[in-house]
Design an enzyme around this catalytic site. Structure first.
Site, mmCIF file in Angstrom:
data_model
loop_
_atom_site.group_PDB
_atom_site.id
_atom_site.type_symbol
_atom_site.label_atom_id
_atom_site.label_comp_id
_atom_site.label_asym_id
_atom_site.label_seq_id
_atom_site.Cartn_x
_atom_site.Cartn_y
_atom_site.Cartn_z
ATOM 1 N N LYS A 10 0.833 -1.199 0.000
ATOM 2 C CA LYS A 10 0.000 0.000 0.000
ATOM 3 C C LYS A 10 0.880 1.266 0.000
ATOM 4 O O LYS A 10 2.096 1.188 0.210
ATOM 5 C CB LYS A 10 -0.914 -0.029 1.228
ATOM 6 C CG LYS A 10 -1.985 -1.129 1.192
ATOM 7 C CD LYS A 10 -2.842 -1.009 2.452
ATOM 8 C CE LYS A 10 -3.905 -2.068 2.548
ATOM 9 N NZ LYS A 10 -4.674 -1.905 3.813
ATOM 10 N N TYR A 50 -11.724 -2.529 -3.376
ATOM 11 C CA TYR A 50 -12.427 -2.454 -2.091
ATOM 12 C C TYR A 50 -13.914 -2.269 -2.368
ATOM 13 O O TYR A 50 -14.443 -1.157 -2.395
ATOM 14 C CB TYR A 50 -11.876 -1.306 -1.235
ATOM 15 C CG TYR A 50 -10.585 -1.654 -0.541
ATOM 16 C CD1 TYR A 50 -10.478 -2.798 0.253
ATOM 17 C CD2 TYR A 50 -9.458 -0.842 -0.656
ATOM 18 C CE1 TYR A 50 -9.290 -3.125 0.893
ATOM 19 C CE2 TYR A 50 -8.261 -1.168 -0.012
ATOM 20 C CZ TYR A 50 -8.189 -2.313 0.764
ATOM 21 O OH TYR A 50 -7.021 -2.639 1.401
ATOM 22 N N ASN A 128 -1.499 -0.106 7.396
ATOM 23 C CA ASN A 128 -0.959 -1.430 7.734
ATOM 24 C C ASN A 128 -0.141 -2.043 6.604
ATOM 25 O O ASN A 128 0.026 -3.259 6.543
ATOM 26 C CB ASN A 128 -2.078 -2.363 8.201
ATOM 27 C CG ASN A 128 -3.188 -2.490 7.186
ATOM 28 O OD1 ASN A 128 -3.051 -2.027 6.061
ATOM 29 N ND2 ASN A 128 -4.268 -3.126 7.572
ATOM 30 N N HIS A 131 -1.908 -5.289 1.604
ATOM 31 C CA HIS A 131 -3.198 -5.965 1.443
ATOM 32 C C HIS A 131 -2.892 -7.393 1.025
ATOM 33 O O HIS A 131 -1.961 -7.625 0.261
ATOM 34 C CB HIS A 131 -4.036 -5.298 0.341
ATOM 35 C CG HIS A 131 -5.148 -6.195 -0.122
ATOM 36 N ND1 HIS A 131 -6.357 -6.263 0.542
ATOM 37 C CD2 HIS A 131 -5.220 -7.118 -1.125
ATOM 38 C CE1 HIS A 131 -7.126 -7.159 -0.051
ATOM 39 N NE2 HIS A 131 -6.459 -7.697 -1.066
ATOM 40 N N GLU A 142 -9.710 -10.521 -7.136
ATOM 41 C CA GLU A 142 -8.725 -9.437 -7.045
ATOM 42 C C GLU A 142 -7.592 -9.591 -8.070
ATOM 43 O O GLU A 142 -7.116 -8.602 -8.619
ATOM 44 C CB GLU A 142 -8.147 -9.384 -5.622
ATOM 45 C CG GLU A 142 -9.191 -8.948 -4.598
ATOM 46 C CD GLU A 142 -8.746 -9.148 -3.151
ATOM 47 O OE1 GLU A 142 -7.598 -9.590 -2.920
ATOM 48 O OE2 GLU A 142 -9.560 -8.873 -2.254
HETATM 49 P P1 ADP Z 1 -7.451 -6.828 5.770
HETATM 50 O O1 ADP Z 1 -6.665 -5.814 4.956
HETATM 51 O O2 ADP Z 1 -6.625 -7.360 6.909
HETATM 52 O O3 ADP Z 1 -8.076 -7.916 4.933
HETATM 53 P P2 ADP Z 1 -10.118 -5.642 5.972
HETATM 54 O O4 ADP Z 1 -10.428 -6.284 4.662
HETATM 55 O O5 ADP Z 1 -11.058 -5.920 7.092
HETATM 56 O O6 ADP Z 1 -8.646 -6.008 6.474
HETATM 57 O O7 ADP Z 1 -10.066 -4.055 5.813
HETATM 58 C C1 ADP Z 1 -9.472 -3.475 4.688
HETATM 59 C C2 ADP Z 1 -8.539 -2.363 5.124
HETATM 60 O O8 ADP Z 1 -9.326 -1.322 5.720
HETATM 61 C C3 ADP Z 1 -7.523 -2.729 6.211
HETATM 62 O O9 ADP Z 1 -6.351 -3.331 5.707
HETATM 63 C C4 ADP Z 1 -7.247 -1.388 6.852
HETATM 64 O O10 ADP Z 1 -6.293 -0.648 6.088
HETATM 65 C C5 ADP Z 1 -8.590 -0.674 6.754
HETATM 66 N N1 ADP Z 1 -9.417 -0.789 7.974
HETATM 67 C C6 ADP Z 1 -10.106 -1.875 8.381
HETATM 68 N N2 ADP Z 1 -10.790 -1.617 9.504
HETATM 69 C C7 ADP Z 1 -10.545 -0.324 9.820
HETATM 70 C C8 ADP Z 1 -10.970 0.553 10.874
HETATM 71 N N3 ADP Z 1 -11.808 0.144 11.837
HETATM 72 N N4 ADP Z 1 -10.512 1.832 10.885
HETATM 73 C C9 ADP Z 1 -9.680 2.254 9.912
HETATM 74 N N5 ADP Z 1 -9.258 1.490 8.898
HETATM 75 C C10 ADP Z 1 -9.667 0.209 8.842
HETATM 76 MG MG MG Z 2 -9.556 -7.738 3.442
#
Ligand code: ADP
Ligand code: MG
Length: 168
Positions: A10, A50, A128, A131, A142
């Site tokens: 990212k 997304y 984080n 992805h 994806e």
């Molecule tokens: P992952 O990337 O671990 O699969 P998700 O698909 O649940 O996680 O969420 C997509 C992305 O949205 C996350 O990687 C993170 O960057 C962001 N995100 C998820 N939950 C939150 C939250 N509560 N507040 C802010 N950002 C969030």
């Molecule tokens: Mg996800």
């Protein structure tokens, strides 16, 4: 058992010069990079990636909006990673979604640290770094969004027999 999964470095990972470090984490564990590109991501692509119906249902519309804003017209590295049970394996290497909960030894646990509360207060998506597709259906969907079929390359790694147990 041999799976393909989509990984993104990212914008925070690209900006912090962690592209190589992140790719190494997968390579070192026997996972094969079969597709790789750097791209300035248009909104249309990020919105496909997304999916509103998925993120808004699981996390709320608020998070979806922040995500689209945070990733649109930013530099990201997209890759397809292949290997034994690659989908859960790559998720394990990345660590928990919330960096403050991700254990050391994972990409998110080693290089990021903030949590949902901080992200909420700042009105940003939780940074984080990576992805990774969450399951087989998402991985297939994806990979098609980011890569054309002919951009995925089949080749053998010299150490592949050891990872796949074909060495004997
Ligand atoms: P992952 O990337 O671990 O699969 P998700 O698909 O649940 O996680 O969420 C997509 C992305 O949205 C996350 O990687 C993170 O960057 C962001 N995100 C998820 N939950 C939150 C939250 N509560 N507040 C802010 N950002 C969030
Ligand atoms: Mg996800």
């Amino acid at each position: 058992m041999i799976e393909r999964t989509l990984v993104l470095v990212k914008p925070d990972g690209v900006a912090r010069g962690l592209i190589g470090e992140i790719i190494s984490r997968f390579e070192q564990r026997g996972l094969k990079i079969i597709g790789l590109k750097i791209i300035k991501s248009p909104e249309s692509l990020i919105k496909k990636h997304y999916d509103f119906n998925d993120i808004a249902k699981r996390k709320g519309e608020f998070v979806w909006k922040k995500l689209i804003k945070g990733l649109t017209n930013q530099v990201v590295v997209a890759m397809v990673v292949e290997g034994i049970e690659a989908i859960p394996f790559v998720r394990k290497i990345c660590g928990d979604t919330e960096p403050r909960a991700a254990p050391p030894g994972t990409i998110r646990g080693d290089f990021a640290h903030h949590g949902y509360a901080y992200a909420d207060a700042k009105n940003i998506p939780v940074n984080n770094l990576v992805h990774a597709s969450s399951g087989a259906k998402d991985a297939a969907r994806e990979i098609k969004i980011w890569f054309k079929e002919d951009e995925l390359i089949t080749y053998k790694r010299a150490d592949e027999a050891w990872h796949y147990g074909d060495n004997i």
